[in-house]
Design an enzyme around this catalytic site. Sequence first.
Site, PDB file in Angstrom:
ATOM      1  N   CYS A   1       0.873  -1.183   0.000  1.00 54.20           N
ATOM      2  CA  CYS A   1       0.000   0.000   0.000  1.00 54.20           C
ATOM      3  C   CYS A   1       0.907   1.229   0.000  1.00 54.20           C
ATOM      4  CB  CYS A   1      -0.884  -0.002   1.245  1.00 54.20           C
ATOM      5  SG  CYS A   1      -1.970   1.440   1.336  1.00 54.20           S
TER       6      CYS A   1
ATOM      7  N   CYS B   1      -4.632   5.895  -5.101  1.00 50.19           N
ATOM      8  CA  CYS B   1      -4.048   4.577  -4.787  1.00 50.19           C
ATOM      9  C   CYS B   1      -2.551   4.702  -5.074  1.00 50.19           C
ATOM     10  CB  CYS B   1      -4.698   3.514  -5.682  1.00 50.19           C
ATOM     11  SG  CYS B   1      -3.974   1.879  -5.466  1.00 50.19           S
TER      12      CYS B   1
HETATM   13  N1  LIG Z   1      -6.496  -2.178  -2.444  1.00 51.45           N
HETATM   14  C1  LIG Z   1      -5.080  -2.582  -2.607  1.00 51.45           C
HETATM   15  C2  LIG Z   1      -4.323  -2.338  -1.294  1.00 51.45           C
HETATM   16  C3  LIG Z   1      -4.256  -0.860  -0.951  1.00 51.45           C
HETATM   17  C4  LIG Z   1      -3.380  -0.134  -1.954  1.00 51.45           C
HETATM   18  C5  LIG Z   1      -3.588   1.368  -2.065  1.00 51.45           C
HETATM   19  N2  LIG Z   1      -4.464   1.980  -1.097  1.00 51.45           N
HETATM   20  C6  LIG Z   1      -2.261   2.093  -2.142  1.00 51.45           C
HETATM   21  O1  LIG Z   1      -2.146   3.245  -1.663  1.00 51.45           O
HETATM   22  O2  LIG Z   1      -1.332   1.518  -2.759  1.00 51.45           O
HETATM   23  C7  LIG Z   1      -5.000  -4.072  -2.967  1.00 51.45           C
HETATM   24  O3  LIG Z   1      -5.874  -4.837  -2.544  1.00 51.45           O
HETATM   25  O4  LIG Z   1      -4.021  -4.450  -3.635  1.00 51.45           O
END
Ligand SMILES: N[C@H](CCC[C@H](N)C(=O)O)C(=O)O
Length: 336
Positions: A80, A232
């Site tokens: 993340c 993200c």
């Molecule tokens: N939902 C993502 C994890 C959080 C990633 C995102 N919030 C970031 O800032 O990289 C997954 O299941 O791969």
Amino acid sequence: MVQLRKVHGSENHFFLLDQTTLDQPLNDGELAALAQQVTNPQTGILDGADGLLVVNSSAHANVLGQMRVINADGSEASMCGNGLRTVSRYLAEKNHTNQFKVETLTADLQVSRQNDLAPDVPAFSVEISPVRFKPADFPFTNLGDGALIDQPVPAFAAGLNFTAIAVPNPHLISFVDEDTMNSDILGKLGAHLNGHNDYFPDGVNVSFAQILGKNQLFVRTYERGVGFTNACGTGMSATSLAFAMTHPHLGQFDHTITVYNPGGMVKTKVHQAADRYWIDLIGNATQTHLIEVDEAQLHGANVTTETATIEPTTEETAYLKFVDQLPKVSAIAVKK
Ligand SMILES: N[C@H](CCC[C@H](N)C(=O)O)C(=O)O
């Protein structure tokens, strides 16, 4: 009583729990239950969040802690990017140091404090790696048996090309025009590929990117395990790498790429060495609230306005002031 924090990177919101402060760390089932309860706007606090960041101790050399990532739906992710910036700030301030490594599921990643983006807007740079392309790394099926780089996939959306990059969580990226960005295509494709489908059995984060100019992007992501988020970090990082790989005259390796998103802006730098790629992700690490709650309520997935005391910091006002002075590049508003 133990402390929980509400934090964000580009308005991608998380609760952060340092398990080294607990008498008894939560087991995996309790972590999933707590993530689902406290991030849910109906059952949780502070309008919920996109996930739970869990800090544990690490036995690795020059590593100040381990980060685990639990999505709002209780699923665990391997990385993340926005969350790692806030965990890095937490560990930097806890250990009075500004450059170190953080252990993640597949790698110990280099992190470092950067100059504040604006008064009261702390910033960190975090390494995003490893980078992978093989179908088994996502996993994905029925899209050929090699890497998916800038290929049409009519079954996903007519007229769009797609690139799949794992960093190491899975990302599917398409460069689109403004009308496509503002349409419902991303939401529909994201929901389909994170439900029962013939391509991504473990789901996938789906990003649409608009090229705004040389080394300038706007990226919007439908996240696995969450849905639309304001940003993200791993999505913007993977998209920056796809940009340099598929539009080399506009996205340059080893140059700062400015990535706008509905929650603000980050900078990335994509690197290529002999046999590998990695990305630096630089952006805010904002702490909006300090929360005190009995440890038992964490184990019982019961963090509510009845069981917790909540103290806001001054940082959200500072962050919104920073966002207000950014160029207006998209009509897409921040998701609360
Ligand atoms: N939902 C993502 C994890 C959080 C990633 C995102 N919030 C970031 O800032 O990289 C997954 O299941 O791969």
